[in-house]
Design a protein around this motif. Sequence first.
Motif, PDB file in Angstrom:
ATOM      1  N   TRP A 102      14.081  42.515  23.972  1.00 49.16           N
ATOM      2  CA  TRP A 102      12.960  41.609  24.232  1.00 49.16           C
ATOM      3  C   TRP A 102      11.944  42.337  25.105  1.00 49.16           C
ATOM      4  O   TRP A 102      12.297  43.229  25.862  1.00 49.16           O
ATOM      5  N   ILE A 103      10.680  41.960  24.913  1.00 50.13           N
ATOM      6  CA  ILE A 103       9.587  42.527  25.694  1.00 50.13           C
ATOM      7  C   ILE A 103       8.748  41.364  26.206  1.00 50.13           C
ATOM      8  O   ILE A 103       8.383  40.479  25.434  1.00 50.13           O
ATOM      9  N   ASP A 104       8.450  41.390  27.471  1.00 52.05           N
ATOM     10  CA  ASP A 104       7.643  40.371  28.158  1.00 52.05           C
ATOM     11  C   ASP A 104       8.379  39.054  28.378  1.00 52.05           C
ATOM     12  O   ASP A 104       8.444  38.575  29.485  1.00 52.05           O
ATOM     13  N   THR A 105       8.891  38.432  27.312  1.00 50.27           N
ATOM     14  CA  THR A 105       9.608  37.166  27.487  1.00 50.27           C
ATOM     15  C   THR A 105      10.983  37.255  26.859  1.00 50.27           C
ATOM     16  O   THR A 105      11.160  37.808  25.770  1.00 50.27           O
ATOM     17  N   TYR A 106      11.945  36.678  27.548  1.00 49.96           N
ATOM     18  CA  TYR A 106      13.326  36.673  27.080  1.00 49.96           C
ATOM     19  C   TYR A 106      13.431  36.034  25.688  1.00 49.96           C
ATOM     20  O   TYR A 106      14.236  36.442  24.861  1.00 49.96           O
ATOM     21  N   GLU A 107      12.584  35.064  25.435  1.00 49.72           N
ATOM     22  CA  GLU A 107      12.605  34.336  24.166  1.00 49.72           C
ATOM     23  C   GLU A 107      12.161  35.190  22.979  1.00 49.72           C
ATOM     24  O   GLU A 107      12.305  34.780  21.840  1.00 49.72           O
ATOM     25  N   SER A 108      11.632  36.367  23.220  1.00 51.77           N
ATOM     26  CA  SER A 108      11.190  37.248  22.125  1.00 51.77           C
ATOM     27  C   SER A 108      12.305  38.170  21.626  1.00 51.77           C
ATOM     28  O   SER A 108      12.047  39.055  20.815  1.00 51.77           O
ATOM     29  N   ARG A 109      13.547  37.935  22.073  1.00 50.19           N
ATOM     30  CA  ARG A 109      14.671  38.804  21.693  1.00 50.19           C
ATOM     31  C   ARG A 109      14.797  38.882  20.169  1.00 50.19           C
ATOM     32  O   ARG A 109      14.952  37.877  19.500  1.00 50.19           O
ATOM     33  N   SER A 110      14.728  40.096  19.624  1.00 50.03           N
ATOM     34  CA  SER A 110      14.832  40.314  18.186  1.00 50.03           C
ATOM     35  C   SER A 110      15.730  41.516  17.915  1.00 50.03           C
ATOM     36  O   SER A 110      16.092  42.253  18.826  1.00 50.03           O
ATOM     37  N   LEU A 111      16.101  41.691  16.658  1.00 45.48           N
ATOM     38  CA  LEU A 111      16.934  42.822  16.266  1.00 45.48           C
ATOM     39  C   LEU A 111      16.047  43.811  15.534  1.00 45.48           C
ATOM     40  O   LEU A 111      15.324  43.431  14.611  1.00 45.48           O
ATOM     41  N   LYS A 112      16.128  45.081  15.953  1.00 46.27           N
ATOM     42  CA  LYS A 112      15.244  46.110  15.404  1.00 46.27           C
ATOM     43  C   LYS A 112      15.987  47.393  15.055  1.00 46.27           C
ATOM     44  O   LYS A 112      17.023  47.683  15.618  1.00 46.27           O
ATOM     45  N   LYS A 113      15.398  48.089  14.142  1.00 41.76           N
ATOM     46  CA  LYS A 113      15.755  49.485  13.852  1.00 41.76           C
ATOM     47  C   LYS A 113      14.417  50.146  13.560  1.00 41.76           C
ATOM     48  O   LYS A 113      14.013  50.285  12.409  1.00 41.76           O
ATOM     49  N   GLY A 114      13.665  50.421  14.623  1.00 40.91           N
ATOM     50  CA  GLY A 114      12.316  50.937  14.488  1.00 40.91           C
ATOM     51  C   GLY A 114      11.304  49.851  14.176  1.00 40.91           C
ATOM     52  O   GLY A 114      10.201  49.854  14.656  1.00 40.91           O
ATOM     53  N   GLU A 115      11.699  48.893  13.366  1.00 38.09           N
ATOM     54  CA  GLU A 115      10.876  47.738  13.010  1.00 38.09           C
ATOM     55  C   GLU A 115      11.720  46.479  13.197  1.00 38.09           C
ATOM     56  O   GLU A 115      12.948  46.554  13.282  1.00 38.09           O
ATOM     57  N   THR A 116      11.084  45.342  13.249  1.00 37.51           N
ATOM     58  CA  THR A 116      11.818  44.086  13.410  1.00 37.51           C
ATOM     59  C   THR A 116      12.537  43.741  12.116  1.00 37.51           C
ATOM     60  O   THR A 116      11.909  43.614  11.065  1.00 37.51           O
ATOM     61  N   LEU A 117      13.856  43.590  12.210  1.00 37.94           N
ATOM     62  CA  LEU A 117      14.657  43.182  11.052  1.00 37.94           C
ATOM     63  C   LEU A 117      14.978  41.695  11.116  1.00 37.94           C
ATOM     64  O   LEU A 117      15.052  41.024  10.088  1.00 37.94           O
ATOM     65  N   ILE A 118      15.215  41.192  12.337  1.00 36.68           N
ATOM     66  CA  ILE A 118      15.458  39.766  12.548  1.00 36.68           C
ATOM     67  C   ILE A 118      14.570  39.331  13.704  1.00 36.68           C
ATOM     68  O   ILE A 118      14.694  39.840  14.818  1.00 36.68           O
TER      69      ILE A 118
END
Length: 134
Positions: free
Chosen positions: A36-52
Amino acid sequence: MKKIVFAIIASITLTSCFGFYDYEVETIIDDYEVLWIDTYESRSLKKGETLIPAFVFATGYNSKYIYSKQHPLSENSKEKINSKITHYYIIERTKSIFQDKPVFGPFNKTEFEKKCQELSIKKPEFNLTFSTEF
């Protein structure tokens, strides 16, 4: 004296650029990470790009797949999580620097269990979990 002044100015300049963003990164395996960046609620799964996209709150993996649970963000919001909905995803792992294999989902729980059977994923464990209470 000039060297000391230069060192102080350089130190302030270099360290001040790093305080603009608050973030956290957790490596799942290989180049896959939850962050996550800036806000905890932005937590996503990435591999260079957002996958989820946000909000990923649980993930696990086996030798071939990564699987995750996600509560979507509420419509028109970047911070409000809709915890009444849970989506499930399955990502086929790859060694490539880009995700060149399928990302399955979003699924509801029944669809996820069916896809797990289809892909021979036995008892997926979500061993990396994050709080949904802030």
